[in-house]
Design an enzyme around this catalytic site. Structure first.
Site, PDB file in Angstrom:
ATOM      1  CD  GLU A  99      -2.948  -1.113   2.321  1.00 41.68           C
ATOM      2  OE1 GLU A  99      -4.099  -1.481   2.099  1.00 41.68           O
ATOM      3  OE2 GLU A  99      -2.572  -0.696   3.435  1.00 41.68           O
ATOM      4  CG  ASP A 117      -7.348  -4.910   5.254  1.00 45.25           C
ATOM      5  OD1 ASP A 117      -6.887  -5.214   6.373  1.00 45.25           O
ATOM      6  OD2 ASP A 117      -7.396  -3.747   4.835  1.00 45.25           O
ATOM      7  CD  GLU A 130      -9.334  -0.709   8.452  1.00 39.72           C
ATOM      8  OE1 GLU A 130      -8.465  -1.370   9.044  1.00 39.72           O
ATOM      9  OE2 GLU A 130      -9.197  -0.268   7.306  1.00 39.72           O
TER      10      GLU A 130
END
Lengths: 688, 688
Positions: free
Chosen positions: B267, B340, B368
């Site tokens: 990323e 993820d 998240e």
């Protein structure tokens, strides 16, 4: 797989691609291929020609039938009524023939039996009040801009104007509405200026052939506002002369002008009291000016001031002493309830109390307090409830209907008004189901004994039945008419439940009156414009005490009603908190405490709307995509808004009751502080 | 009546005014009046003294009991484990004594039987990863600012800092966590600057007496970013020297420094591949520098690039070829699933596949993708599901737990990491029930065979039981523990249901990952960062085909799993759309079509949360007002958000399925276009 998919697609979409798609513009006058019909008639007047035209345009009866329109002498047929005998429509007036023609057409779709029938109107004057402003806005309008006005600077008459007005007139004629007040009761003096009157004249010319008289709302201070005079004192000779001259000017252009609607000394509007005169002085002065032409004054009794007196009592206190003092061409226009078009009010005690004056009910077709055009609320049950309320003024059975329609009191004139919900939106009413309220007002104005069920039935059949595909028509009643009628008939009670059950009232968000605002009470606000004035919630209980221990508003009701209302055990539960301040633990008829019952009602309203969604979502086969999705969207938002109402009111009142929401009920989802700090119009996520 | 009211008030408020109000700061270490206890011990080391202090501070056992802390030699007691025999706590290490002391205290509240027990940790290193930035922000943090950092300009250590770190250390020690990575994996090179290292030293000094080692995330390009060198090539001699010097500098200040956590070539982060080197080259260079001091490198396998290859396959493809090429002080840190931290993923195929390297699981404690701190989601069931997943790499029973904890492969080091949910909020975790996730991570890190039920049970008892009023304690289990435990245990599955059931994944709103965004796919966005990449909805069906006819990601799983996953009829339904693109009409195990089943799952999630509200609302007698209302508020919003999810996803997917939402289900209330044009974080009305 592809076949399964296509099948699923058909079931999902469900719309017959070849059906005659409903055009929202058509209202309940849907354009279907008409059958042939022969019409016999003598008069070639525009009214009769419009009757003939309607028969030819919409005929669904026997192919090639022969229909006769006959002007007759009859004692059975009153005023603008009509008689239908087989294929003959008779009336004593040309308007009667027009209404008879529409009645026959309506019956062809709605299965009404009109083979042998005399039908006379309950009220002489059946009037829509448009709260339309010269600038094109509509006060409390939720269907777009005004159909009459575009602004002072644009008074020209376009083809679109003429088409819209004509459709409007036709729709009104089809349900018997015979009067239109073209502008807002909060009236601009400029309505009486020459250029504006020219447009009024043009509108009148379109409405006239459909039997509709044109009226104007006037500002009582017009003489001073137009800078012609320095006073508007109704006893002043110059003022009297001014109005006589103005009326003459109007009638010169519009010989069948209907008259004036006046909001005076109310919510800041000027009026005779500004000059030390009475409402009668003011109304009579205008009445005298109109009298030579046959014009009427509709003088509103919607008056109250920020005094220590219960607002609900004030109209009665001001107007009853004036009973008998009004000219015979004055009609006192009284809102259905003593406050202001709430989702539920008891009837105004003025009904039946003014026995020497003409008194007319004013209903609100536009949903100012019932969700604007964002929520489904079919209002016929509310109006039926009011019309059937017993005032006891001439003994049992003295219903509001009978004390206003001339049955019990010999009024010179009878009338009924509805505050219109029309606008330039293609569906006319903000949402298609809202058209049913316009329809219902017209039908009840014609026949104040009609049942909501029949009205809903008629409207649904007229609006939707002929669109149904041939192979679906056999199940149309079961799959569309009955379920959707149930939605309509239950909808107003659902609104009451989720917004202000058990007689609660006026706990709306400020100003726009959409959504809850029970907390709203800024320091400088007039107390009688704040919700806490109305709900009176405190640690001990909730409700407005209007018994002798409180404001004693119950004393304005004729016995035995006053006694019935005074006792919480006999007071109808739907008015409980209208008349009583009761402890949170008060035991209601269900056996629940008042607090628990409030919780159940609020939650019930939410559950009702959720159920409306389920019911509606099954009807995709029976309407156009447009109407299906539009109604679906309205019900979505209504469910959301019902949740906002429920949560806001219960969480707010819980601060006083200190009692838990019964644990079997669905819990609130919103935060009270968030709701208090926002605007109910903004909570529902909208496309950006 | 007043009496009835007061009774109602008490029932409503329900809070015992004299109970020891829970202090959210106290976490599960609630301060209750301790009973007297005598503790025998020899070593005066800080670790032992902290064990003694904990016993004296929290003792709820027999009044005046005599407890012995003994360092012993034992083969039964491994590593930092402990033995409890009656009143004696034995261990081979001082840390073991500390953990044994807390275990005994925990048992006094949680009714765990520890009369005769040996307990050894599943993992050698049990580490919290803090994604805290130097500027005080916390990436994916929903509990306020960082507890470690306030900004580069403010590195002084305050009393408040020391208190917070100490409480943090104590809480970690009480559940066996022995490592903390103090900064974000997206690491600033400035972490390695001298002033910042001074603050690291100060933090380490507070954590050390509680058995916690301090680690840092490092930016692989630190040598260039700090402008010391022109390259960060791991094979460059200057680079190697730079890191050796830097490591020496760190160990000079922090002799027991734990090591580095590295996110490289992931990323946008720099890494060895920027210089044509492998992950092994990079990790080994750092490992060599750390080796003399006993330091570890935790090298993350969370790597993927915008290629044509299925993102779910890329980590495996990159790392398996490197198996066996890492130094023995490198541990490969692997997220539980191959994408993820989604609400549900199958386990990452890297587990068990790298048999010649140390591999550690990385879990995410901060929510998240599971509602931030706005939604209740107890994550132990998710981690338990992962740990118990069978990789089949050494035959049946080769669970993720066993392939990572040293049971099946002789790893030099074992470890487990959790991305922390801590912040400066007084409740530490954004909402109080979120503390349970921190607790659960620690407990599972110690014992990867623990059941979620037991963990929830322990946490609820430790956090709430001693607050209960004496007269309510007898019904505490029935009225609080069981119902609230049910909420916790069901909560993650509810999130799965209302957000992405049946194996759907990553259909979140962009960037903040809160709420639905299945439509989000701007033209310039990387496809593998857009939800349509993952759900693949089209007119034929939905789901990501990872079978041989698709990306063939299933081939990365050991047989028989690959076969099981390849066949939709044997693939566990919870992973169905993870591995398959199936027609909307595919028949699921319930007998419903895939579309109907999706609708049922989404709706079920909503109904589950509504039910959580009902359950929680009955518990007011059992917590502080603060925690009661805070949790109530979270559940309110969660219900709202579940409705947003359900409506957004079903209305969006319906555009492809063209099938009706089953008519028995509650209807959507939101408008798809509105949801698409707004931000899910903004839909819930909040106080202004």
């Amino acid at each position: 797989m592809m076949i399964r998919f296509l099948f699923a697609l058909t079931v999902f979409l469900g719309y017959n691609l070849i059906l005659h798609a409903q055009n929202p513009n058509d209202l309940w006058l849907q354009q279907h291929p008409a059958k042939a019909v022969n019409v016999q008639y003598k008069s070639k007047s525009p009214l009769v020609l419009n009757a003939v035209k309607a028969l030819k345009q919409y005929w669904q009866g026997k192919e090639g039938a022969d229909i006769s329109l006959k002007l007759v002498k009859s004692t059975a047929i009153k005023a603008e009524g009509y008689q239908i005998s087989g294929n003959t429509i008779s009336a004593t007036t040309e308007k009667g023939l027009l209404y008879g023609a529409y009645a026959m057409l309506r019956a062809q779709i709605s299965d009404e039996n009109v083979a042998a029938l005399v039908s006379n109107p309950s009220y002489e004057n059946r009037i829509l009040n448009h709260w339309d402003n010269l600038d094109g806005s509509v006060e409390r309008g939720y269907a777009g801009k005004s159909i009459f006005w575009r602004g002072e600077g644009d008074l020209t008459v376009s083809k679109a104007d003429l088409d819209r007005w004509k459709k409007y007139a036709e729709a009104n004629a089809s349900i018997g509405i015979n009067g239109s007040v073209l502008n807002n009761v909060n009236a601009s003096a400029k309505m009486l200026s020459a250029p504006v009157l020219q447009r009024v004249k043009a509108i009148a010319a379109v409405l006239r052939p459909y039997g509709i008289k044109t009226y104007l709302s006037v500002n009582f201070s017009s003489p001073t506002m137009l800078r012609d005079l320095k006073t508007a004192d109704p006893l002043n000779a110059d003022v009297i002369a001014w109005w006589h001259k103005k009326v003459a000017e109007i009638y010169k252009e519009i010989p069948d002008f209907g008259g004036f609607l006046v909001k005076a000394n109310s919510e800041g509007q000027p009026g005779p009291q500004d000059f030390g005169r009475t409402h009668a002085d003011g109304a009579n002065m205008l009445a005298d000016a109109l009298k030579p032409y046959g014009g009427l004054v509709m003088w509103r009794a919607f008056v109250y001031s920020p005094s220590n007196e219960d607002r609900a009592k004030q109209a009665y206190q001001e107007f009853v002493p004036l009973d008998g003092k009004f000219r015979d061409n004055v009609i006192i226009q009284v809102k259905n309830g003593p406050i202001d078009f709430q989702p539920r009010e008891p009837f105004s005690p003025l009904f039946g109390a003014m026995q020497h004056s003409s008194v007319m009910p004013e209903f609100q077709v536009t949903q100012e307090y019932l969700g604007h055009a964002y929520q489904v609320a079919f209002l016929a049950p509310m109006w039926e409830e009011c019309l059937n309320s017993d005032t006891y003024q001439k003994g049992e059975g003295s219903t509001v209907a009978k004390v206003t329609d001339g049955t019990l009191f010999s009024q010179k004139h009878s009338a009924i008004a509805g505050v219109a919900n029309t606008g330039l939106d293609s569906n006319w009413s903000g949402y298609t189901l809202g058209q049913a309220n316009w329809y219902a007002f017209g039908r009840l104005a014609w026949d104040n004994q009609l049942k909501s069920d029949q009205i809903a039935d008629e409207w649904l059949k007229l609006t939707f039945k002929q669109q149904a595909q041939p192979d679906l028509i056999q199940d149309w009643n079961k799959n569309f008419l009955q379920p959707v009628k149930n939605i309509l008939l239950e909808s107003r009670e659902a609104v009451v439940n989720y917004s202000m059950p058990l007689g609660l009232h006026h706990i709306f968000a400020a100003h726009h009156h959409f959504g809850p605002g029970p907390w709203w009470a800024p320091k400088n606000a007039r107390p009688d414009w704040t919700p806490p004035y109305y709900h009176q919630a405190d640690s001990l209980g909730i409700g407005f005490d209007r018994t002798p221990s409180g404001s004693n508003a119950t004393s304005q009701y004729h016995q035995p009603l006053a006694d019935v209302f005074n006792n919480p055990d006999t007071c109808p539960e739907m008015y409980l908190l209208w008349f009583h301040h009761l402890p949170w633990t008060y035991q209601t008829k269900s056996g629940r405490s008042l607090w628990d019952e409030l919780c159940f009602r609020y939650d019930k309203g939410l559950q009702q709307v959720r159920n409306f969604q389920k019911v509606w979502d099954k009807t995709s086969l029976y309407t156009s995509v447009e109407v299906y999705e539009e109604t679906q969207a309205v019900l979505k938002r209504q469910t959301f808004d019902a949740q906002v109402y429920k949560d806001a009111c219960l969480l707010y009142f819980q601060q006083f009751s200190k009692m838990p929401i019964p644990h079997e009920l669905e819990r609130p989802v919103f935060d009270l502080k968030a709701l208090e700090s926002g605007d109910p119009l903004d909570f529902y996520p909208q496309e950006k």
